[in-house]
Scaffold this motif. Structure first.
Motif, mmCIF file in Angstrom:
data_model
loop_
_atom_site.group_PDB
_atom_site.id
_atom_site.type_symbol
_atom_site.label_atom_id
_atom_site.label_comp_id
_atom_site.label_asym_id
_atom_site.label_seq_id
_atom_site.Cartn_x
_atom_site.Cartn_y
_atom_site.Cartn_z
ATOM 1 N N LYS A 78 0.835 -1.197 0.000
ATOM 2 C CA LYS A 78 0.000 0.000 0.000
ATOM 3 C C LYS A 78 0.872 1.250 0.000
ATOM 4 O O LYS A 78 0.552 2.237 -0.658
ATOM 5 C CB LYS A 78 -0.914 0.006 1.221
ATOM 6 N N ARG A 79 1.966 1.215 0.724
ATOM 7 C CA ARG A 79 2.872 2.364 0.770
ATOM 8 C C ARG A 79 3.484 2.607 -0.611
ATOM 9 O O ARG A 79 3.604 3.742 -1.056
ATOM 10 C CB ARG A 79 3.971 2.128 1.787
ATOM 11 N N GLY A 80 3.858 1.527 -1.294
ATOM 12 C CA GLY A 80 4.414 1.668 -2.633
ATOM 13 C C GLY A 80 3.386 2.129 -3.651
ATOM 14 O O GLY A 80 3.686 2.902 -4.557
ATOM 15 N N ALA A 81 2.127 1.703 -3.502
ATOM 16 C CA ALA A 81 1.072 2.089 -4.439
ATOM 17 C C ALA A 81 0.658 3.538 -4.247
ATOM 18 O O ALA A 81 0.132 4.162 -5.169
ATOM 19 C CB ALA A 81 -0.137 1.181 -4.257
ATOM 20 N N LYS A 82 0.909 4.096 -3.082
ATOM 21 C CA LYS A 82 0.515 5.475 -2.790
ATOM 22 C C LYS A 82 1.236 6.465 -3.711
ATOM 23 O O LYS A 82 0.713 7.526 -4.017
ATOM 24 C CB LYS A 82 0.828 5.787 -1.332
ATOM 25 N N ARG A 83 2.421 6.117 -4.186
ATOM 26 C CA ARG A 83 3.182 7.003 -5.073
ATOM 27 C C ARG A 83 2.513 7.200 -6.420
ATOM 28 O O ARG A 83 2.731 8.204 -7.084
ATOM 29 C CB ARG A 83 4.580 6.431 -5.325
ATOM 30 N N TYR A 84 1.707 6.245 -6.851
ATOM 31 C CA TYR A 84 1.126 6.290 -8.184
ATOM 32 C C TYR A 84 -0.218 7.015 -8.242
ATOM 33 O O TYR A 84 -0.824 7.092 -9.305
ATOM 34 C CB TYR A 84 0.977 4.877 -8.744
ATOM 35 N N LEU A 85 -0.702 7.532 -7.121
ATOM 36 C CA LEU A 85 -1.935 8.310 -7.142
ATOM 37 C C LEU A 85 -1.670 9.671 -7.778
ATOM 38 O O LEU A 85 -0.650 10.293 -7.512
ATOM 39 C CB LEU A 85 -2.457 8.527 -5.720
ATOM 40 N N PRO A 86 -2.577 10.153 -8.605
ATOM 41 C CA PRO A 86 -2.402 11.496 -9.160
ATOM 42 C C PRO A 86 -2.475 12.542 -8.050
ATOM 43 O O PRO A 86 -3.073 12.317 -7.003
ATOM 44 C CB PRO A 86 -3.583 11.644 -10.118
ATOM 45 N N TYR A 88 -4.163 15.270 -7.746
ATOM 46 C CA TYR A 88 -5.478 15.794 -7.390
ATOM 47 C C TYR A 88 -6.332 14.793 -6.623
ATOM 48 O O TYR A 88 -7.372 15.139 -6.115
ATOM 49 C CB TYR A 88 -6.231 16.284 -8.628
ATOM 50 N N LEU A 89 -5.907 13.535 -6.504
ATOM 51 C CA LEU A 89 -6.647 12.556 -5.710
ATOM 52 C C LEU A 89 -6.005 12.279 -4.358
ATOM 53 O O LEU A 89 -6.568 11.561 -3.563
ATOM 54 C CB LEU A 89 -6.762 11.232 -6.465
ATOM 55 N N LYS A 90 -4.842 12.831 -4.118
ATOM 56 C CA LYS A 90 -4.164 12.554 -2.858
ATOM 57 C C LYS A 90 -4.870 13.267 -1.714
ATOM 58 O O LYS A 90 -5.296 14.405 -1.840
ATOM 59 C CB LYS A 90 -2.702 13.019 -2.916
ATOM 60 N N PHE A 91 -4.998 12.569 -0.607
ATOM 61 C CA PHE A 91 -5.566 13.166 0.584
ATOM 62 C C PHE A 91 -4.845 12.567 1.784
ATOM 63 O O PHE A 91 -4.286 11.477 1.727
ATOM 64 C CB PHE A 91 -7.080 12.943 0.673
ATOM 65 N N GLN A 92 -4.854 13.288 2.877
ATOM 66 C CA GLN A 92 -4.103 12.872 4.056
ATOM 67 C C GLN A 92 -4.953 12.066 5.035
ATOM 68 O O GLN A 92 -4.424 11.350 5.859
ATOM 69 C CB GLN A 92 -3.531 14.100 4.777
ATOM 70 N N THR A 93 -6.270 12.215 4.981
ATOM 71 C CA THR A 93 -7.130 11.535 5.937
ATOM 72 C C THR A 93 -8.359 10.977 5.216
ATOM 73 O O THR A 93 -8.742 11.459 4.151
ATOM 74 C CB THR A 93 -7.554 12.490 7.064
ATOM 75 N N ARG A 94 -8.994 10.021 5.833
ATOM 76 C CA ARG A 94 -10.216 9.429 5.285
ATOM 77 C C ARG A 94 -11.449 9.941 6.022
ATOM 78 O O ARG A 94 -12.538 9.432 5.843
ATOM 79 C CB ARG A 94 -10.159 7.912 5.405
ATOM 80 N N ARG A 95 -11.263 10.924 6.837
ATOM 81 C CA ARG A 95 -12.353 11.451 7.656
ATOM 82 C C ARG A 95 -13.538 11.892 6.791
ATOM 83 O O ARG A 95 -14.692 11.715 7.166
ATOM 84 C CB ARG A 95 -11.848 12.620 8.490
ATOM 85 N N LEU A 96 -13.277 12.453 5.629
ATOM 86 C CA LEU A 96 -14.326 12.918 4.726
ATOM 87 C C LEU A 96 -15.282 11.777 4.359
ATOM 88 O O LEU A 96 -16.492 11.982 4.272
ATOM 89 C CB LEU A 96 -13.695 13.499 3.462
ATOM 90 N N PHE A 97 -14.769 10.589 4.180
ATOM 91 C CA PHE A 97 -15.594 9.464 3.757
ATOM 92 C C PHE A 97 -16.331 8.810 4.911
ATOM 93 O O PHE A 97 -17.277 8.071 4.716
ATOM 94 C CB PHE A 97 -14.727 8.429 3.039
#
Length: 101
Positions: A78-86, A88-97
């Protein structure tokens, strides 16, 4: 005999190593074996080869166990896959969801 599988639908665990870290450790040990052979063929003294491989092997074990305990079964992927997010989709928390409207 060592017990490798802990049950149905549970990840493979061996001596505290989980999932893909077993493969990382195996690959590292094979590469250390190849490095030992190369050092020996080049002409490095045997005690020097053993000392170098012992130090690198200790560092390998320490690092792989550290990664296994820190990230768990899927965390490193998951840490390695985080680099491939564009961007404009990166976010620091999931609180919004998780918030209810």
């Amino acid at each position: 005999m060592y017990q490798i599988n802990k049950g149905i639908n549970r990840p493979i665990e061996f001596k505290g190593l989980k999932a893909q870290y077993i493969w990382y450790l195996g690959g590292g040990l094979v590469s250390l074996l190849v490095l030992f052979a190369i050092l020996y063929l080049v002409g490095c003294p045997v005690y020097g080869c053993v000392l170098i491989i012992g130090a690198l092997g200790s560092a390998l074990f320490y690092q792989v166990f550290k990664l296994s305990h820190r990230y768990g079964e899927h965390g490193l992927m998951k840490r390695g896959a985080k680099r491939y997010l564009p961007d404009y989709l990166k976010f620091q928390t999931r609180r919004l969801f998780y918030e209810k409207r």
